[in-house]
Scaffold this motif. Structure first.
Motif, mmCIF file in Angstrom:
data_model
loop_
_atom_site.group_PDB
_atom_site.id
_atom_site.type_symbol
_atom_site.label_atom_id
_atom_site.label_comp_id
_atom_site.label_asym_id
_atom_site.label_seq_id
_atom_site.Cartn_x
_atom_site.Cartn_y
_atom_site.Cartn_z
ATOM 1 N N VAL A 157 0.845 -1.204 0.000
ATOM 2 C CA VAL A 157 0.000 0.000 0.000
ATOM 3 C C VAL A 157 0.880 1.253 0.000
ATOM 4 O O VAL A 157 0.623 2.207 -0.750
ATOM 5 C CB VAL A 157 -0.954 0.001 1.219
ATOM 6 N N VAL A 158 1.926 1.267 0.817
ATOM 7 C CA VAL A 158 2.829 2.425 0.882
ATOM 8 C C VAL A 158 3.516 2.640 -0.462
ATOM 9 O O VAL A 158 3.632 3.774 -0.944
ATOM 10 C CB VAL A 158 3.866 2.237 2.022
ATOM 11 N N ARG A 159 3.958 1.560 -1.100
ATOM 12 C CA ARG A 159 4.630 1.678 -2.410
ATOM 13 C C ARG A 159 3.664 2.187 -3.480
ATOM 14 O O ARG A 159 4.025 3.050 -4.281
ATOM 15 C CB ARG A 159 5.198 0.329 -2.841
ATOM 16 N N GLN A 160 2.466 1.644 -3.524
ATOM 17 C CA GLN A 160 1.495 2.057 -4.537
ATOM 18 C C GLN A 160 1.102 3.518 -4.374
ATOM 19 O O GLN A 160 0.956 4.233 -5.363
ATOM 20 C CB GLN A 160 0.246 1.168 -4.485
ATOM 21 N N ALA A 161 0.933 3.966 -3.162
ATOM 22 C CA ALA A 161 0.541 5.356 -2.926
ATOM 23 C C ALA A 161 1.739 6.290 -3.010
ATOM 24 O O ALA A 161 1.565 7.511 -3.047
ATOM 25 C CB ALA A 161 -0.111 5.486 -1.556
ATOM 26 N N ARG A 162 2.942 5.717 -3.061
ATOM 27 C CA ARG A 162 4.184 6.496 -3.058
ATOM 28 C C ARG A 162 4.125 7.517 -1.920
ATOM 29 O O ARG A 162 4.384 8.703 -2.100
ATOM 30 C CB ARG A 162 4.431 7.142 -4.408
ATOM 31 N N SER A 163 3.753 6.997 -0.759
ATOM 32 C CA SER A 163 3.557 7.871 0.398
ATOM 33 C C SER A 163 4.799 7.940 1.274
ATOM 34 O O SER A 163 5.685 7.083 1.194
ATOM 35 C CB SER A 163 2.368 7.386 1.231
ATOM 36 N N ALA A 164 4.805 8.963 2.070
ATOM 37 C CA ALA A 164 5.860 9.146 3.054
ATOM 38 C C ALA A 164 5.245 9.816 4.273
ATOM 39 O O ALA A 164 4.357 10.659 4.145
ATOM 40 C CB ALA A 164 6.982 10.008 2.493
ATOM 41 N N SER A 165 5.691 9.420 5.416
ATOM 42 C CA SER A 165 5.236 10.068 6.644
ATOM 43 C C SER A 165 6.439 10.272 7.549
ATOM 44 O O SER A 165 7.400 9.486 7.525
ATOM 45 C CB SER A 165 4.165 9.226 7.361
ATOM 46 N N HIS A 166 6.365 11.340 8.301
ATOM 47 C CA HIS A 166 7.445 11.641 9.248
ATOM 48 C C HIS A 166 6.798 12.051 10.558
ATOM 49 O O HIS A 166 6.028 13.003 10.618
ATOM 50 C CB HIS A 166 8.336 12.775 8.723
ATOM 51 N N GLY A 167 7.130 11.302 11.613
ATOM 52 C CA GLY A 167 6.571 11.593 12.924
ATOM 53 C C GLY A 167 7.612 12.180 13.850
ATOM 54 O O GLY A 167 8.782 11.808 13.799
ATOM 55 N N SER A 168 7.161 13.089 14.688
ATOM 56 C CA SER A 168 8.040 13.626 15.728
ATOM 57 C C SER A 168 7.250 13.662 17.033
ATOM 58 O O SER A 168 6.070 14.000 17.056
ATOM 59 C CB SER A 168 8.570 15.011 15.356
ATOM 60 N N VAL A 169 7.920 13.300 18.093
ATOM 61 C CA VAL A 169 7.283 13.244 19.408
ATOM 62 C C VAL A 169 7.206 14.655 19.978
ATOM 63 O O VAL A 169 8.206 15.362 20.048
ATOM 64 C CB VAL A 169 8.083 12.322 20.352
ATOM 65 N N THR A 170 6.004 15.049 20.380
ATOM 66 C CA THR A 170 5.855 16.348 21.031
ATOM 67 C C THR A 170 5.863 16.203 22.552
ATOM 68 O O THR A 170 6.264 17.121 23.254
ATOM 69 C CB THR A 170 4.575 17.070 20.570
ATOM 70 N N SER A 171 5.410 15.047 23.047
ATOM 71 C CA SER A 171 5.524 14.774 24.486
ATOM 72 C C SER A 171 5.354 13.282 24.730
ATOM 73 O O SER A 171 4.719 12.576 23.945
ATOM 74 C CB SER A 171 4.506 15.573 25.294
ATOM 75 N N ALA A 172 5.942 12.841 25.828
ATOM 76 C CA ALA A 172 5.827 11.438 26.227
ATOM 77 C C ALA A 172 5.948 11.371 27.740
ATOM 78 O O ALA A 172 6.743 12.099 28.343
ATOM 79 C CB ALA A 172 6.920 10.597 25.578
ATOM 80 N N ALA A 173 5.127 10.509 28.337
ATOM 81 C CA ALA A 173 5.159 10.378 29.796
ATOM 82 C C ALA A 173 4.777 8.964 30.197
ATOM 83 O O ALA A 173 3.925 8.337 29.568
ATOM 84 C CB ALA A 173 4.200 11.374 30.440
ATOM 85 N N LEU A 174 5.408 8.506 31.250
ATOM 86 C CA LEU A 174 5.098 7.194 31.798
ATOM 87 C C LEU A 174 3.714 7.237 32.437
ATOM 88 O O LEU A 174 3.448 8.071 33.296
ATOM 89 C CB LEU A 174 6.155 6.817 32.839
ATOM 90 N N GLU A 175 2.827 6.359 31.986
ATOM 91 C CA GLU A 175 1.481 6.294 32.562
ATOM 92 C C GLU A 175 1.446 5.313 33.730
ATOM 93 O O GLU A 175 0.902 5.613 34.791
ATOM 94 C CB GLU A 175 0.475 5.863 31.496
ATOM 95 N N SER A 176 2.021 4.140 33.524
ATOM 96 C CA SER A 176 2.057 3.149 34.597
ATOM 97 C C SER A 176 3.263 2.244 34.385
ATOM 98 O O SER A 176 3.796 2.137 33.286
ATOM 99 C CB SER A 176 0.767 2.327 34.633
ATOM 100 N N HIS A 177 3.636 1.592 35.480
ATOM 101 C CA HIS A 177 4.828 0.740 35.444
ATOM 102 C C HIS A 177 4.654 -0.351 36.483
ATOM 103 O O HIS A 177 4.320 -0.058 37.633
ATOM 104 C CB HIS A 177 6.046 1.606 35.737
ATOM 105 N N GLU A 178 4.837 -1.572 36.066
ATOM 106 C CA GLU A 178 4.760 -2.690 37.002
ATOM 107 C C GLU A 178 5.770 -3.745 36.572
ATOM 108 O O GLU A 178 5.649 -4.324 35.491
ATOM 109 C CB GLU A 178 3.354 -3.278 37.033
ATOM 110 N N GLY A 179 6.756 -3.967 37.416
ATOM 111 C CA GLY A 179 7.772 -4.977 37.103
ATOM 112 C C GLY A 179 8.526 -4.614 35.845
ATOM 113 O O GLY A 179 9.106 -3.537 35.732
ATOM 114 N N ASP A 180 8.464 -5.512 34.858
ATOM 115 C CA ASP A 180 9.209 -5.286 33.620
ATOM 116 C C ASP A 180 8.313 -4.824 32.471
ATOM 117 O O ASP A 180 8.677 -4.949 31.308
ATOM 118 C CB ASP A 180 9.990 -6.543 33.233
ATOM 119 N N THR A 181 7.152 -4.264 32.793
ATOM 120 C CA THR A 181 6.265 -3.727 31.762
ATOM 121 C C THR A 181 5.846 -2.307 32.132
ATOM 122 O O THR A 181 5.836 -1.933 33.304
ATOM 123 C CB THR A 181 4.994 -4.584 31.586
ATOM 124 N N ALA A 182 5.508 -1.555 31.102
ATOM 125 C CA ALA A 182 5.066 -0.176 31.328
ATOM 126 C C ALA A 182 4.119 0.242 30.219
ATOM 127 O O ALA A 182 4.101 -0.358 29.134
ATOM 128 C CB ALA A 182 6.266 0.765 31.359
#
Length: 179
Positions: A109-134
């Motif tokens: 689908v990406v090749r056929q549409a010859r699309s491109a996307s670029h993402g940039s993070v504006t903010s990120a925060a830890l919501e929850s954390h338990e053991g080895d998962t978050a």
């Protein structure tokens, strides 16, 4: 009496308890204070190390989610195979398996549409954390383009990204879009 001051047979001399002198009390008090301070210092040191380890793990979770979100939103038709490989290399579990199943049709689908996307993070925060998962909340600004629509207004995406720690590395384990 003889040279020896032994009591006569059958009589016991009372044993008089020795009293601590002031110096003995000070020495005992210092020893107790030292043990208490050493214990307190050890406990505080342990807590500090534990807090630093916890903070480092939380930072690793947030950074993994940030990079995972960038990987998911930065895809170009010219590099789609490498982009997909990067997503798979940094993911795990059901998310990895589901994405792998859909990877070829997504790439087409990406090749056929010859699309491109670029993402940039504006903010990120830890919501929850338990053991080895978050769970990490990530807000993205995503710029998309294709042959049909060369310049589009950036859109805001909100994602809840699950992260799983495995050994020394953390990987994306789930992605949900949040309204």
């Amino acid at each position: 009496m003889a040279e020896h001051d032994d009591p006569p047979a059958g009589k016991m001399t009372p044993v008089v308890p020795r009293r601590f002198s002031g110096l003995h009390w000070v020495a005992a008090l210092c020893a107790v204070a030292f043990v208490a301070l050493a214990g307190l210092g050890g406990w505080m040191g342990y807590r500090l190390v534990d807090e630093r380890r916890e903070s480092a793990q939380q930072s690793r979770f947030v950074e993994t989610a940030r990079q995972g979100a960038i990987n998911l939103t930065t895809i170009r038709h010219a590099t789609v195979d490498e982009d997909i490989k990067r997503i798979l290399d940094t993911s795990t579990g059901a998310f990895h398996d589901d994405f792998q199943k859909r990877a070829e049709s997504f790439a087409e689908v990406v090749r056929q549409a010859r699309s491109a996307s670029h993402g940039s993070v504006t903010s990120a925060a830890l919501e929850s954390h338990e053991g080895d998962t978050a769970k990490v909340l990530v807000v993205m600004s995503v710029q998309m383009s294709s042959d049909e629509a060369p310049e589009q207004v950036p859109t805001v995406w909100r994602m809840r990204i699950g992260v799983q720690q495995s050994g020394d590395s953390a990987r994306v384990s789930d992605v949900q879009f949040v309204s």
